[in-house]
Design a protein around this motif. Structure first.
Motif, PDB file in Angstrom:
ATOM      1  N   TYR A   5     -11.462 -11.985  -0.966  1.00 29.88           N
ATOM      2  CA  TYR A   5     -10.393 -12.509  -0.112  1.00 29.88           C
ATOM      3  C   TYR A   5      -9.016 -12.556  -0.769  1.00 29.88           C
ATOM      4  O   TYR A   5      -8.108 -13.195  -0.250  1.00 29.88           O
ATOM      5  N   HIS A   6      -8.876 -11.938  -1.942  1.00 29.34           N
ATOM      6  CA  HIS A   6      -7.583 -12.041  -2.608  1.00 29.34           C
ATOM      7  C   HIS A   6      -7.202 -10.687  -3.202  1.00 29.34           C
ATOM      8  O   HIS A   6      -7.796 -10.249  -4.189  1.00 29.34           O
ATOM      9  N   MET A   7      -6.240 -10.019  -2.570  1.00 34.27           N
ATOM     10  CA  MET A   7      -5.730  -8.760  -3.121  1.00 34.27           C
ATOM     11  C   MET A   7      -4.333  -8.463  -2.579  1.00 34.27           C
ATOM     12  O   MET A   7      -3.933  -8.998  -1.548  1.00 34.27           O
ATOM     13  N   HIS A   8      -3.624  -7.641  -3.310  1.00 36.08           N
ATOM     14  CA  HIS A   8      -2.221  -7.336  -3.010  1.00 36.08           C
ATOM     15  C   HIS A   8      -2.027  -5.842  -2.805  1.00 36.08           C
ATOM     16  O   HIS A   8      -2.749  -5.029  -3.372  1.00 36.08           O
ATOM     17  N   THR A   9      -1.037  -5.502  -1.994  1.00 36.31           N
ATOM     18  CA  THR A   9      -0.709  -4.088  -1.741  1.00 36.31           C
ATOM     19  C   THR A   9       0.752  -3.845  -2.129  1.00 36.31           C
ATOM     20  O   THR A   9       1.448  -4.767  -2.582  1.00 36.31           O
ATOM     21  N   ASP A  37      -1.239 -10.492   0.707  1.00 32.58           N
ATOM     22  CA  ASP A  37       0.045 -10.255   0.042  1.00 32.58           C
ATOM     23  C   ASP A  37       0.855 -11.541  -0.056  1.00 32.58           C
ATOM     24  O   ASP A  37       0.665 -12.480   0.712  1.00 32.58           O
ATOM     25  N   HIS A  38       1.750 -11.543  -1.045  1.00 32.51           N
ATOM     26  CA  HIS A  38       2.561 -12.739  -1.303  1.00 32.51           C
ATOM     27  C   HIS A  38       3.588 -12.976  -0.209  1.00 32.51           C
ATOM     28  O   HIS A  38       4.327 -12.056   0.173  1.00 32.51           O
ATOM     29  N   ILE A  39       3.638 -14.220   0.247  1.00 31.39           N
ATOM     30  CA  ILE A  39       4.721 -14.669   1.118  1.00 31.39           C
ATOM     31  C   ILE A  39       5.313 -15.903   0.453  1.00 31.39           C
ATOM     32  O   ILE A  39       4.579 -16.808   0.049  1.00 31.39           O
ATOM     33  N   ALA A  76      -3.080 -14.181   3.638  1.00 30.62           N
ATOM     34  CA  ALA A  76      -1.794 -14.167   2.948  1.00 30.62           C
ATOM     35  C   ALA A  76      -1.890 -15.175   1.820  1.00 30.62           C
ATOM     36  O   ALA A  76      -2.613 -16.168   1.938  1.00 30.62           O
ATOM     37  N   GLU A  77      -1.195 -14.884   0.726  1.00 29.77           N
ATOM     38  CA  GLU A  77      -1.084 -15.851  -0.372  1.00 29.77           C
ATOM     39  C   GLU A  77       0.315 -16.437  -0.271  1.00 29.77           C
ATOM     40  O   GLU A  77       1.300 -15.754  -0.536  1.00 29.77           O
ATOM     41  N   VAL A  78       0.369 -17.668   0.176  1.00 32.27           N
ATOM     42  CA  VAL A  78       1.650 -18.268   0.544  1.00 32.27           C
ATOM     43  C   VAL A  78       2.007 -19.376  -0.456  1.00 32.27           C
ATOM     44  O   VAL A  78       1.263 -20.345  -0.620  1.00 32.27           O
ATOM     45  N   SER A 217     -10.671 -11.424  -6.112  1.00 32.69           N
ATOM     46  CA  SER A 217     -10.453 -10.683  -7.369  1.00 32.69           C
ATOM     47  C   SER A 217      -8.996 -10.711  -7.796  1.00 32.69           C
ATOM     48  O   SER A 217      -8.689 -10.437  -8.943  1.00 32.69           O
ATOM     49  N   ASP A 218      -8.087 -11.011  -6.854  1.00 30.65           N
ATOM     50  CA  ASP A 218      -6.643 -10.906  -7.114  1.00 30.65           C
ATOM     51  C   ASP A 218      -6.283  -9.485  -7.560  1.00 30.65           C
ATOM     52  O   ASP A 218      -5.461  -9.304  -8.459  1.00 30.65           O
ATOM     53  N   ALA A 219      -6.942  -8.500  -6.927  1.00 32.23           N
ATOM     54  CA  ALA A 219      -6.711  -7.100  -7.298  1.00 32.23           C
ATOM     55  C   ALA A 219      -5.296  -6.671  -6.936  1.00 32.23           C
ATOM     56  O   ALA A 219      -4.808  -6.964  -5.849  1.00 32.23           O
ATOM     57  N   HIS A 220      -4.643  -5.992  -7.869  1.00 30.17           N
ATOM     58  CA  HIS A 220      -3.348  -5.361  -7.596  1.00 30.17           C
ATOM     59  C   HIS A 220      -3.518  -3.845  -7.562  1.00 30.17           C
ATOM     60  O   HIS A 220      -2.566  -3.098  -7.403  1.00 30.17           O
ATOM     61  N   LYS A 221      -4.747  -3.380  -7.767  1.00 33.96           N
ATOM     62  CA  LYS A 221      -5.108  -1.961  -7.609  1.00 33.96           C
ATOM     63  C   LYS A 221      -6.563  -1.886  -7.157  1.00 33.96           C
ATOM     64  O   LYS A 221      -7.345  -2.825  -7.402  1.00 33.96           O
TER      65      LYS A 221
HETATM   66 ZN    ZN Z   1      -2.532 -13.108  -5.940  1.00 36.27          ZN
END
Ligand code: ZN
Ligand code: ZN
Length: 257
Positions: A5-9, A37-39, A76-78, A217-221
């Motif tokens: 439930y945690h990843m960024h694009t 994604d970060h807000i 969203a990660e707010v 995972s907080d994946a950024h890739k």
């Molecule tokens: Zn994050």
């Protein structure tokens, strides 16, 4: 098969697009992925501009129909910002989220998790007290379903002079009272602290207070999706957890471990 439930694009600070992340998720042992994604209502480089929110919604919604074996969720990660609760609530109301992760990356105006050199010479004890007070306030705000990486203070390996048990207990009690879920965020393993967020001792306390858990995972890739999940799940089972929280349209349901 577990949710991530945690990843960024590329919309915020990730390296890959939504489609690339979804393609990478196939075969990585995850049953569903949630984009988060970060807000931030406080403008900051690693967050997407608020004007990109419609793009985010469109990108995730268009993948929901064609995601194959992996279910896609809109999260969203707010950032939690003291004094901006009403503005954040107003913003969240306009987004058809499956869930919302609340994260503390700021102590006042200091974005404490970007530059380790900023820790030199600070009062680490005071920093930890302030950090956990912010995390508790984020849970009490009622804005969030999930509290993100809830001991991020340790990221760069700086620790207070006192034992953290009391702050863990106080925080676990607040999470329980205000009905939030915490995430076991596996990305800490790759950081100087070299362990999951939160620590085993904190997870035990959260379990004691019956605070539900989910996984991220907080994946950024793409190659980081589901990182360390078998180990994370084994840890949760050892502590006594038998289910993970899942979300749809901001309602919670359960997956047996
Ligand atoms: Zn994050
Ligand atoms: Zn974060």
């Amino acid at each position: 098969m577990y949710p991530d439930y945690h990843m960024h694009t590329t919309l915020s600070d990730g390296c890959e697009t939504h489609s690339q992340m979804l393609a990478a998720a196939q075969g990585r042992g995850v049953s569903e992925i949630g984009f988060s994604d970060h807000i931030s209502v406080k403008p900051v480089g690693w967050s997407m501009p608020l004007s990109s929110i419609p793009l985010m919604v469109e990108a995730v919604e268009s993948l929901k129909g064609e995601s194959g074996a992996v279910t896609v969720k809109l999260g969203a990660e707010v950032d939690y910002v003291v004094g901006k609760e009403a503005q954040i609530a107003e913003l969240l109301k306009q987004i058809p989220l499956d869930y919302c992760i609340g994260s503390v990356h700021f102590i006042n105006d200091w974005n404490f998790d970007t530059d380790p050199s900023a820790f030199k010479g600070i009062d680490v004890d005071a920093f930890y007290r302030e950090y956990f007070s912010m995390v508790q306030r984020s849970a009490k705000s009622g804005l969030y379903d999930i509290i993100g990486h809830c001991d991020l203070a340790k990221k760069f390996g700086y620790y207070p002079s006192f034992a953290l048990d009391r702050l863990f207990e106080e925080t676990a009690r607040v999470f329980s009272d205000y009905g939030v879920v915490f995430e076991l965020n596996t990305s800490g393993r790759n950081k100087p602290c070299a362990e999951f967020y939160p620590s085993v001792g904190f997870i035990q306390m959260l379990h004691h207070y019956k605070v539900p858990v989910t996984l991220g995972s907080d994946a950024h890739k793409g190659s980081s999706i589901g990182q360390f999940f078998p180990e994370a799940v084994a840890l949760l089972k050892r502590v006594g957890y038998s289910e993970l929280a899942l979300f749809s349209n901001r309602s919670r349901f359960w997956l047996n471990l």
